[in-house]
Design a protein around this motif. Structure first.
Motif, PDB file in Angstrom:
ATOM      1  N   ARG A  11       0.787   5.607   2.184  1.00 32.76           N
ATOM      2  CA  ARG A  11      -0.633   5.610   1.735  1.00 32.76           C
ATOM      3  C   ARG A  11      -1.700   5.250   2.542  1.00 32.76           C
ATOM      4  O   ARG A  11      -2.531   5.979   2.846  1.00 32.76           O
ATOM      5  CB  ARG A  11      -0.811   4.980   0.217  1.00 32.76           C
ATOM      6  CG  ARG A  11      -2.149   5.447  -0.561  1.00 32.76           C
ATOM      7  CD  ARG A  11      -2.350   4.503  -1.636  1.00 32.76           C
ATOM      8  NE  ARG A  11      -2.574   3.246  -1.144  1.00 32.76           N
ATOM      9  CZ  ARG A  11      -3.826   2.909  -0.329  1.00 32.76           C
ATOM     10  NH1 ARG A  11      -4.772   3.614  -0.109  1.00 32.76           N
ATOM     11  NH2 ARG A  11      -4.145   1.556   0.088  1.00 32.76           N
ATOM     12  N   ARG A  12      -1.677   3.973   3.097  1.00 36.32           N
ATOM     13  CA  ARG A  12      -2.458   3.533   4.056  1.00 36.32           C
ATOM     14  C   ARG A  12      -2.519   4.492   5.371  1.00 36.32           C
ATOM     15  O   ARG A  12      -3.488   4.719   5.786  1.00 36.32           O
ATOM     16  CB  ARG A  12      -2.186   2.231   4.295  1.00 36.32           C
ATOM     17  CG  ARG A  12      -2.357   1.117   3.129  1.00 36.32           C
ATOM     18  CD  ARG A  12      -2.293  -0.208   3.589  1.00 36.32           C
ATOM     19  NE  ARG A  12      -2.349  -1.300   2.411  1.00 36.32           N
ATOM     20  CZ  ARG A  12      -2.577  -2.534   2.643  1.00 36.32           C
ATOM     21  NH1 ARG A  12      -2.670  -3.037   3.903  1.00 36.32           N
ATOM     22  NH2 ARG A  12      -2.733  -3.174   1.584  1.00 36.32           N
ATOM     23  N   ALA A  13      -1.215   4.816   5.891  1.00 34.90           N
ATOM     24  CA  ALA A  13      -1.275   5.480   7.073  1.00 34.90           C
ATOM     25  C   ALA A  13      -2.095   6.730   6.986  1.00 34.90           C
ATOM     26  O   ALA A  13      -2.816   7.266   7.774  1.00 34.90           O
ATOM     27  CB  ALA A  13       0.329   5.912   7.562  1.00 34.90           C
ATOM     28  N   HIS A  33      -5.113  13.983  13.842  1.00 38.78           N
ATOM     29  CA  HIS A  33      -3.915  13.208  14.378  1.00 38.78           C
ATOM     30  C   HIS A  33      -3.860  11.583  14.479  1.00 38.78           C
ATOM     31  O   HIS A  33      -4.922  11.109  14.523  1.00 38.78           O
ATOM     32  CB  HIS A  33      -3.326  13.861  15.543  1.00 38.78           C
ATOM     33  CG  HIS A  33      -3.776  13.365  16.734  1.00 38.78           C
ATOM     34  ND1 HIS A  33      -5.385  13.894  16.988  1.00 38.78           N
ATOM     35  CD2 HIS A  33      -3.823  12.119  17.826  1.00 38.78           C
ATOM     36  CE1 HIS A  33      -5.770  13.340  18.146  1.00 38.78           C
ATOM     37  NE2 HIS A  33      -4.883  12.509  18.771  1.00 38.78           N
ATOM     38  N   GLY A  34      -2.837  11.058  14.794  1.00 40.98           N
ATOM     39  CA  GLY A  34      -3.043   9.596  14.845  1.00 40.98           C
ATOM     40  C   GLY A  34      -1.653   8.913  15.338  1.00 40.98           C
ATOM     41  O   GLY A  34      -0.699   9.368  14.776  1.00 40.98           O
ATOM     42  N   PHE A  35      -1.686   8.097  16.334  1.00 41.84           N
ATOM     43  CA  PHE A  35      -0.301   7.240  16.481  1.00 41.84           C
ATOM     44  C   PHE A  35      -0.672   5.891  15.973  1.00 41.84           C
ATOM     45  O   PHE A  35      -1.588   5.154  16.372  1.00 41.84           O
ATOM     46  CB  PHE A  35      -0.104   7.331  17.967  1.00 41.84           C
ATOM     47  CG  PHE A  35       0.137   8.539  18.683  1.00 41.84           C
ATOM     48  CD1 PHE A  35       1.110   9.181  18.624  1.00 41.84           C
ATOM     49  CD2 PHE A  35      -1.070   9.391  19.023  1.00 41.84           C
ATOM     50  CE1 PHE A  35       1.205  10.647  19.120  1.00 41.84           C
ATOM     51  CE2 PHE A  35      -1.130  10.572  19.536  1.00 41.84           C
ATOM     52  CZ  PHE A  35       0.031  11.108  19.664  1.00 41.84           C
ATOM     53  N   PRO A  84      -7.493  11.318   5.105  1.00 44.32           N
ATOM     54  CA  PRO A  84      -7.566  10.895   3.628  1.00 44.32           C
ATOM     55  C   PRO A  84      -7.499  12.027   2.855  1.00 44.32           C
ATOM     56  O   PRO A  84      -7.832  13.298   3.131  1.00 44.32           O
ATOM     57  CB  PRO A  84      -8.889  10.305   3.390  1.00 44.32           C
ATOM     58  CG  PRO A  84      -9.346   9.750   4.571  1.00 44.32           C
ATOM     59  CD  PRO A  84      -8.609  10.615   5.566  1.00 44.32           C
ATOM     60  N   GLY A  85      -6.413  12.183   1.764  1.00 46.59           N
ATOM     61  CA  GLY A  85      -6.208  13.216   0.825  1.00 46.59           C
ATOM     62  C   GLY A  85      -5.086  14.218   1.248  1.00 46.59           C
ATOM     63  O   GLY A  85      -4.413  15.230   0.754  1.00 46.59           O
ATOM     64  N   ALA A  86      -4.549  14.039   2.775  1.00 46.79           N
ATOM     65  CA  ALA A  86      -3.694  14.991   3.241  1.00 46.79           C
ATOM     66  C   ALA A  86      -2.291  14.504   2.577  1.00 46.79           C
ATOM     67  O   ALA A  86      -1.944  13.483   2.325  1.00 46.79           O
ATOM     68  CB  ALA A  86      -3.631  14.936   4.532  1.00 46.79           C
ATOM     69  N   ALA A  87      -1.316  15.472   2.877  1.00 50.55           N
ATOM     70  CA  ALA A  87      -0.129  15.003   2.573  1.00 50.55           C
ATOM     71  C   ALA A  87       0.796  14.736   3.940  1.00 50.55           C
ATOM     72  O   ALA A  87       0.335  14.987   5.104  1.00 50.55           O
ATOM     73  CB  ALA A  87       0.878  16.426   1.991  1.00 50.55           C
TER      74      ALA A  87
END
Length: 82
Positions: A51-53, A16-18, A59-62
């Motif tokens: 894309r950057r987020a 996860h990430g905010f 990386p590589g996830a939807a």
């Protein structure tokens, strides 16, 4: 400038990430990491910001995203949402 990702220890091993606004390519009133296709921002800038987020968090996830409102309603995400 790289994308700033804030993580919570309370969420544990869940990826996860905010995200804040740092690290995006948008300019003007949308300056920074604007990921909303519903804005009047340049579409190519929004797509690059998305894309950057994703690359910063997993990386590589939807991309999974929802429209945030302040209410008692809960949305369970089970896959990519575009």
């Amino acid at each position: 400038m790289s994308v700033e990702v804030i993580r919570s220890k309370l969420i544990g091993d869940v990826s996860h990430g905010f995200l804040g606004r740092r690290g995006g390519v948008s300019s003007g009133i949308y300056a920074g990491l604007n990921c909303s296709l519903g804005s009047d921002d340049a579409r190519d800038d929004v797509l690059e910001n998305r894309r950057r987020a994703v690359a910063a968090i997993m990386p590589g996830a939807a991309l999974a995203r929802v429209y945030q409102i302040h209410s008692p309603h809960v949305v369970t995400v089970t896959g990519p949402i575009d």
